[in-house]
Design a protein around this motif. Structure first.
Motif, PDB file in Angstrom:
ATOM      1  N   UNK A 147       0.771  -1.412   0.074  1.00 19.22           N
ATOM      2  CA  UNK A 147       0.070   0.053   0.067  1.00 19.22           C
ATOM      3  C   UNK A 147       0.882   1.281   0.122  1.00 19.22           C
ATOM      4  N   UNK A 148       1.909   1.297   1.096  1.00 19.38           N
ATOM      5  CA  UNK A 148       2.732   2.426   1.066  1.00 19.38           C
ATOM      6  C   UNK A 148       3.712   2.689  -0.079  1.00 19.38           C
ATOM      7  N   UNK A 149       4.018   1.628  -0.756  1.00 23.76           N
ATOM      8  CA  UNK A 149       5.015   1.466  -1.775  1.00 23.76           C
ATOM      9  C   UNK A 149       4.336   1.748  -3.221  1.00 23.76           C
ATOM     10  N   UNK A 150       3.075   1.704  -3.183  1.00 25.60           N
ATOM     11  CA  UNK A 150       2.455   1.839  -4.531  1.00 25.60           C
ATOM     12  C   UNK A 150       1.065   2.624  -4.793  1.00 25.60           C
ATOM     13  N   UNK A 151       0.395   2.724  -3.539  1.00 26.29           N
ATOM     14  CA  UNK A 151      -0.960   3.244  -3.641  1.00 26.29           C
ATOM     15  C   UNK A 151      -1.417   4.393  -2.789  1.00 26.29           C
ATOM     16  N   UNK A 152      -0.379   5.253  -2.500  1.00 28.63           N
ATOM     17  CA  UNK A 152      -0.565   6.331  -1.429  1.00 28.63           C
ATOM     18  C   UNK A 152      -0.729   6.193  -0.147  1.00 28.63           C
ATOM     19  N   UNK A 153      -0.435   4.974   0.362  1.00 29.13           N
ATOM     20  CA  UNK A 153      -0.385   4.730   2.019  1.00 29.13           C
ATOM     21  C   UNK A 153      -1.785   4.661   2.564  1.00 29.13           C
ATOM     22  N   UNK A 154      -2.739   4.882   1.660  1.00 25.52           N
ATOM     23  CA  UNK A 154      -4.258   5.235   2.286  1.00 25.52           C
ATOM     24  C   UNK A 154      -4.522   3.891   2.983  1.00 25.52           C
ATOM     25  N   UNK A 155      -4.205   2.611   2.557  1.00 17.54           N
ATOM     26  CA  UNK A 155      -4.902   1.584   2.996  1.00 17.54           C
ATOM     27  C   UNK A 155      -3.539   0.848   3.953  1.00 17.54           C
ATOM     28  N   UNK A 156      -2.701   1.395   4.119  1.00 16.15           N
ATOM     29  CA  UNK A 156      -1.561   0.874   5.062  1.00 16.15           C
ATOM     30  C   UNK A 156      -2.076   0.667   6.452  1.00 16.15           C
ATOM     31  N   UNK A 157      -3.049   1.449   7.019  1.00 15.41           N
ATOM     32  CA  UNK A 157      -3.145   1.399   8.509  1.00 15.41           C
ATOM     33  C   UNK A 157      -4.059  -0.016   8.638  1.00 15.41           C
ATOM     34  N   UNK A 158      -4.642  -0.535   7.542  1.00 18.38           N
ATOM     35  CA  UNK A 158      -5.355  -1.949   7.532  1.00 18.38           C
ATOM     36  C   UNK A 158      -4.407  -2.821   8.516  1.00 18.38           C
ATOM     37  N   UNK A 159      -3.003  -2.880   8.337  1.00 18.63           N
ATOM     38  CA  UNK A 159      -2.224  -3.597   9.000  1.00 18.63           C
ATOM     39  C   UNK A 159      -2.277  -3.521  10.580  1.00 18.63           C
ATOM     40  N   UNK A 160      -2.431  -2.445  11.029  1.00 17.94           N
ATOM     41  CA  UNK A 160      -2.743  -1.892  12.346  1.00 17.94           C
ATOM     42  C   UNK A 160      -4.093  -2.443  12.901  1.00 17.94           C
ATOM     43  N   UNK A 161      -4.841  -2.379  12.133  1.00 20.23           N
ATOM     44  CA  UNK A 161      -6.393  -2.687  12.334  1.00 20.23           C
ATOM     45  C   UNK A 161      -6.254  -4.289  12.592  1.00 20.23           C
ATOM     46  N   UNK A 162      -5.626  -4.899  11.740  1.00 14.22           N
ATOM     47  CA  UNK A 162      -5.768  -6.198  11.669  1.00 14.22           C
ATOM     48  C   UNK A 162      -4.926  -6.990  12.943  1.00 14.22           C
ATOM     49  N   UNK A 163      -3.938  -6.311  13.306  1.00 13.41           N
ATOM     50  CA  UNK A 163      -3.017  -6.806  14.402  1.00 13.41           C
ATOM     51  C   UNK A 163      -3.532  -6.281  15.810  1.00 13.41           C
ATOM     52  N   UNK A 164      -4.632  -5.271  15.812  1.00  9.41           N
ATOM     53  CA  UNK A 164      -5.282  -4.919  16.927  1.00  9.41           C
ATOM     54  C   UNK A 164      -6.335  -6.179  17.232  1.00  9.41           C
ATOM     55  N   UNK A 165      -6.511  -6.933  16.240  1.00 10.27           N
ATOM     56  CA  UNK A 165      -7.592  -7.957  16.625  1.00 10.27           C
ATOM     57  C   UNK A 165      -6.934  -9.026  17.535  1.00 10.27           C
ATOM     58  N   UNK A 166      -5.707  -9.290  17.492  1.00 15.84           N
ATOM     59  CA  UNK A 166      -4.936 -10.271  18.484  1.00 15.84           C
ATOM     60  C   UNK A 166      -4.064  -9.772  19.706  1.00 15.84           C
ATOM     61  N   UNK A 167      -3.867  -8.545  19.467  1.00 13.91           N
ATOM     62  CA  UNK A 167      -2.909  -7.849  20.553  1.00 13.91           C
ATOM     63  C   UNK A 167      -3.481  -6.557  20.926  1.00 13.91           C
ATOM     64  N   UNK A 168      -3.034  -5.951  22.257  1.00 20.02           N
ATOM     65  CA  UNK A 168      -3.356  -4.657  22.564  1.00 20.02           C
ATOM     66  C   UNK A 168      -3.442  -3.558  21.455  1.00 20.02           C
ATOM     67  N   UNK A 169      -4.252  -2.569  21.294  1.00 14.87           N
ATOM     68  CA  UNK A 169      -4.065  -1.547  20.019  1.00 14.87           C
ATOM     69  C   UNK A 169      -2.749  -1.132  20.423  1.00 14.87           C
ATOM     70  N   UNK A 170      -2.386  -0.715  21.757  1.00 14.54           N
ATOM     71  CA  UNK A 170      -1.127  -0.003  21.682  1.00 14.54           C
ATOM     72  C   UNK A 170       0.080  -0.488  21.338  1.00 14.54           C
TER      73      UNK A 170
END
Length: 251
Positions: free
Chosen positions: A22-45
């Motif tokens: 996402x960040x390398x080719x598509x303006x980074x707009x969707x890169x934050x999906x990674x943090x949202x996915x990780x927040x499903x399995x660990x604390x958001x912080x």
């Protein structure tokens, strides 16, 4: 506490790869999906703490292909607004609990999808005239805040940049420069707030190859892959993960 087990890396590896693309080719707009996915399995912080060094690594990897192809005046306006936005995010984090951040990350995910669908259907149209500098400061402040709390600064920055009539590559390059600086600014308050631990460092070491591979694929995909296909996949991921985070926060 962050448990570096198979379940974590099975989810984190593809998520970080996706962020790099996402960040390398598509303006980074969707890169934050990674943090949202990780927040499903660990604390958001912890999810935010794991992702920031990896996003910074992706920033460095993508600077060279887009070097000096950006619109520096537009990047400067957004950065000047982004710094106080980061400060506001840090102030909120110091007094908020994990469920509030689940709610924020989930809400921003759903809002992002809603915004994109509304644009596609013509309900929201880019400004016909170039937005003034003060609008860039406001967009930068919102980008800095949402970037701090969920690594989701792309959409508000895009609203301003789209009004400036940048080319596809100029838009991408300006985004790379903007978030390279914003992520550096975020690093110190993240460290001060305790979002980096020995476990997040170990995770970063293992996940770094996924980030670099994703960045390389993103630069290649920038010229080869239709944006509509990439973002449709992104929208599905964001709706699912955002809904789950909101549910967890409220229940």
């Amino acid at each position: 506490m962050l448990e570096l087990n198979f379940e974590f890396f099975a989810i984190a590896g593809p998520a970080v790869l996706f962020a790099g693309i996402s960040k390398g080719g598509f303006g980074s707009g969707a890169a934050f999906a990674a943090a949202a996915i990780l927040a499903l399995v660990v604390e958001p912080g912890l999810a935010l703490g794991v992702m920031l060094p990896l996003l910074m690594l992706i920033d460095v990897a993508t600077l060279r292909p887009y070097w000096r192809k950006w619109s520096f005046p537009d990047a400067k306006v957004l950065i000047l607004g982004g710094v106080p936005g980061v400060a506001l995010g840090a102030a909120l984090y110091s007094v908020a609990d994990a469920d509030l951040f689940r709610l924020l990350i989930g809400g921003i995910s759903i809002a992002f999808v809603g915004w994109q669908i509304a644009q596609a259907r013509g309900l929201i149209r880019p400004a016909k005239k170039r937005l003034p500098i003060w609008a860039g400061w406001v967009a930068g402040a919102v980008a800095g805040f949402t970037s701090f709390v969920s690594h989701a600064g792309g959409p508000p920055a895009a609203v301003y940049m789209l009004s400036q009539r940048l080319s596809k590559t100029q838009f991408q390059a300006t985004t790379v420069l903007l978030f390279w600086v914003i992520n550096i600014v975020k690093f110190l308050p993240y460290a001060f707030l305790g979002l980096f631990t020995l476990e997040t460092l170990k995770a970063n070491v293992v996940l770094a190859p996924f980030a670099l591979l994703g960045a390389w694929l993103g630069v290649k995909a920038h010229h080869l892959v239709p944006e509509w296909l990439f973002f449709r996949i992104t929208y599905v991921l964001l709706v699912v993960t955002g809904s789950k985070l909101i549910w967890d926060a409220l229940t």
